[in-house]
Every structure is written in C-alpha cells, then in structure tokens.
Design a protein around this motif. Structure first.
Motif: not given
Length: 216
Positions: A141, A143, A159, A165, A182, A184, A187, A191, A206
């Motif tokens: 994902v 970000w 991270w 990451v 990140v 999936e 994530s 977060a 996102e």
C-alpha cells in the motif's frame, strides 16, 4: 484495500552460456510483463547474435497484477518440441511469471539428436535462471505522511529497519512529507502504531497498491 498472494519473476536481464558437443548455447533471461517487453527482448537478442543458427525462447508473459499469464514458446527451426517447450518447462518448474528465456545456438557441426537438444536447451535455461535475480513480489500500500518535525524522530523509528516498509521520497518543508510503500498485511498495524505515537495527529493518505519485490 484487498489484494492477495504473491508471485515470482525475473527482476533484470541475465546471461549464461555453455558448450555442448561443440555447439555454443547462450541463454538470456528477461522480465516479460507484457508482449511488448517480450518482443523487445527477442529483438535485442537477435541484434546481438549475428550468425546464430537458432534463436529459441520460452516465456510466461503477464501473471500477477499484469493479468492472466500467457505461455509462448518457439523452436525457431529446431525439431518440434526440442527447444521452446523445454525452455518453457524450466520457467514453469521455477514457478515464475512475467519471465522470458531466450536461448541462442551456434551450431558446432555435431548433431545432438532430439534428446540431446532437449537437455541442452533446458540446461541452458536452468543456467541463466540460476544467475538471474529473482524477486518475490507482494502487494504494498502506498502512503503519503505529513509529519511535524517534533514527531519525526519517534514516528519514523516505527518503520526504520522494518522489512515490510520501503521508503520513497522524503521532502523537508514546513513539515516532513514522506512516501512509504507498506506491505499490505502490515499496513493496519503500522497505521495504528503511527496514530498512537503521534496522538492521532499523523494519519497516512493512501495512494493505491503497488506490487514490489519484497526486501528491495
């Protein structure tokens, strides 16, 4: 966002060669996300192989997020089933998609027979795939985070050194803007950790899903 699974593919071109009973076999492995990439690889190998007797290939084009995998193979004048299919078989055995292997033969004057050709082409494909960098691609994902300078140290520590990451662009202005990719499956946890450490003031925005080789 929900993507699933992973796939294995060649990351960048590789080359290997062997001599079998005076015939020279040169193998090339290439990424083949689509047919345009396959055609480009074939054109380049042919241009770099003047005087080659045969330029054979096997390929699994596409696969993963690039759509359904499509197999292609060519014996390029060798007896049917002795070159392209054996090359393709090695790609299948390795569980690869988005991958092409081209094997060039310079005839050395000694006939190999069908079994010998199968062994030579499959063996050359195996040699070049042994040398090729292979990536295991997973969905990440993307970000964008905006982090106040006062929080940058403790938030970015979440991270740093984390295999799932990958850090992209970092811009320093009134605040720090950073792009992260990140894995999936990590994530939601990350977060939550960022929200907790920042008191809810830093939240990821996102920007879609990107398939990347894990650990790169």
């Amino acid at each position: 966002m929900n993507s699933s699974g992973s796939f294995r593919a060649v990351l960048s071109p590789a080359r290997a060669e062997q001599v079998v009973r005076r015939s020279r076999f040169i193998g090339y492995a290439w990424p083949a996300r689509d047919f345009e990439a396959l055609e480009a690889a074939l054109a380049r190998v042919k241009a770099e192989s003047p005087g080659a007797t045969h330029v054979c290939f096997g390929a699994v084009v596409g696969g993963g997020p690039a759509g359904a995998a499509v197999e292609r193979a060519s014996d390029a004048g060798e007896p049917a089933g002795t070159a392209g299919r054996p090359i393709l078989g090695v790609i299948r055995q390795r569980g690869l998609v988005q991958t092409a292997v081209v094997v060039v033969r310079y005839f050395g004057g000694v006939l190999l027979g069908a079994p010998g050709l199968v062994r030579a082409y499959a063996g050359t494909a195996a040699l070049v795939l042994d040398r090729a960098p292979i990536g295991v691609f997973r969905p990440f994902v993307v970000w964008e985070l905006r982090v106040p300078y006062s929080l940058w140290g403790p938030v970015s520590a979440l991270w740093q050194g984390r295999p799932g990451v990958q850090v992209g662009k970092v811009a320093y202005g009134e605040e720090v803007r950073v792009e992260l990719a990140v894995a999936e499956e990590e994530s939601a946890e990350l977060a939550s950790q960022i929200a907790g450490r920042s008191g809810g003031t830093v939240m990821p925005v996102e920007g879609g899903v990107r398939w990347l080789p894990a650990g790169n």
